[in-house]
Design a protein around this motif. Sequence first.
Motif, PDB file in Angstrom:
ATOM      1  N   ASN A 145       0.816  -1.211   0.000  1.00 40.32           N
ATOM      2  CA  ASN A 145       0.000   0.000   0.000  1.00 40.32           C
ATOM      3  C   ASN A 145       0.849   1.261   0.000  1.00 40.32           C
ATOM      4  OD1 ASN A 145      -3.190  -0.282   0.460  1.00 40.32           O
ATOM      5  ND2 ASN A 145      -2.173  -2.060   1.312  1.00 40.32           N
ATOM      6  N   LEU A 148       2.075   1.604  -3.480  1.00 39.83           N
ATOM      7  CA  LEU A 148       0.971   2.033  -4.336  1.00 39.83           C
ATOM      8  C   LEU A 148       0.687   3.519  -4.157  1.00 39.83           C
ATOM      9  CD1 LEU A 148      -1.324   1.301  -6.295  1.00 39.83           C
ATOM     10  CD2 LEU A 148      -2.730   0.742  -4.292  1.00 39.83           C
ATOM     11  N   GLY A 149       0.727   3.997  -2.907  1.00 34.22           N
ATOM     12  CA  GLY A 149       0.491   5.407  -2.658  1.00 34.22           C
ATOM     13  C   GLY A 149       1.517   6.293  -3.343  1.00 34.22           C
ATOM     14  N   THR A 152       1.036   6.318  -7.256  1.00 35.17           N
ATOM     15  CA  THR A 152      -0.139   7.000  -7.807  1.00 35.17           C
ATOM     16  C   THR A 152      -0.093   8.514  -7.638  1.00 35.17           C
ATOM     17  OG1 THR A 152      -1.294   6.579  -5.703  1.00 35.17           O
ATOM     18  CG2 THR A 152      -1.671   5.017  -7.495  1.00 35.17           C
ATOM     19  N   THR A 180       0.682   9.405   0.529  1.00 30.33           N
ATOM     20  CA  THR A 180       0.798   8.001   0.931  1.00 30.33           C
ATOM     21  C   THR A 180       0.058   7.699   2.225  1.00 30.33           C
ATOM     22  OG1 THR A 180       2.968   7.929  -0.130  1.00 30.33           O
ATOM     23  CG2 THR A 180       2.466   6.155   1.394  1.00 30.33           C
ATOM     24  N   TYR A 183      -3.207   5.617   2.185  1.00 27.55           N
ATOM     25  CA  TYR A 183      -2.915   4.222   1.853  1.00 27.55           C
ATOM     26  C   TYR A 183      -2.276   3.506   3.035  1.00 27.55           C
ATOM     27  CZ  TYR A 183      -3.680   5.559  -3.040  1.00 27.55           C
ATOM     28  OH  TYR A 183      -4.233   6.010  -4.219  1.00 27.55           O
ATOM     29  N   ALA A 186      -4.931   2.742   5.703  1.00 26.68           N
ATOM     30  CA  ALA A 186      -5.802   1.663   5.235  1.00 26.68           C
ATOM     31  C   ALA A 186      -5.116   0.312   5.411  1.00 26.68           C
ATOM     32  CB  ALA A 186      -6.170   1.891   3.773  1.00 26.68           C
ATOM     33  N   SER A 187      -3.818   0.256   5.127  1.00 27.96           N
ATOM     34  CA  SER A 187      -3.091  -1.005   5.278  1.00 27.96           C
ATOM     35  C   SER A 187      -2.880  -1.360   6.748  1.00 27.96           C
ATOM     36  CB  SER A 187      -1.736  -0.911   4.576  1.00 27.96           C
ATOM     37  OG  SER A 187      -0.892   0.031   5.211  1.00 27.96           O
TER      38      SER A 187
END
Length: 257
Positions: A145, A148-149, A152, A180, A183, A186-187
């Motif tokens: 995550n 990914l953050g 993106t 980030t 993300y 959330a993780s």
Amino acid sequence: MRSKLNHFFRSKTASFVLPFLATILLFVVWEIVVRVFQIPQFNLPSPSSIYQAAVNYSPQILANAWRTLVTTTTGFLIAIATGVFLGFLIGYSRIAYLTLYPILVGFNTIPKVALVPLLAVWFGANEIPATLTAFLLAFFPIAVNVALGLDTVEPEMKDVLRSLGASQLEVFQKVGWPHTLPYLFASLKIAASFAFVGSVIAESVASNGGMGYLIVVASSNFDVPLAFAGLLALAVLGIVLYGFFVILEKYAIYWAR
């Protein structure tokens, strides 16, 4: 009337009242079903017998719950540090992404329960296998995550800052890190549950204490109410840890809401 109900469902009070009422209703239905159908206690104990077992064995439950909480928290903190570091490394470095990401994916596909006997051989039947298993289950979603953050982040935002003379570190501070954080939180909420799963798996296979150990011992003695009391204690611990990160997220990234 409908507007008042809609207002209640959207309020903060509803987020506490509705789960509480649903839990009470579940226990009431559970108690009625066990009594009406006369289900044996060694198959499905009633909530009242579980409560009685929790009262009778409260010292053992508290001691083992504390041990599980310590091992889970320790492994989870190590997972946060490792996952954030690897996530930033993979998100910012193409070489690291091509090199490390396939290795992480391959390692994550290995069932961690298969590693517990090896950890017990290496470190013994103590807290270390539970701590390491919690770490192994929790760090992967954090790393993915975070990567990914960073991946993106809009390239235009980076280009604007670089055109204004910002360094790579300043781009990270101004854009990468804030982008980030959602993300990451959330993780964390997902990884917290994984960490508890890892600790309990290790404690049930190779440990001399903890909630997993308590549940296995209770089940082997056909003390099913005590085993269910241990499961409910684990549920409470998981909810508390999840709620902690929900509250922390609310105040840490209030601007994202």
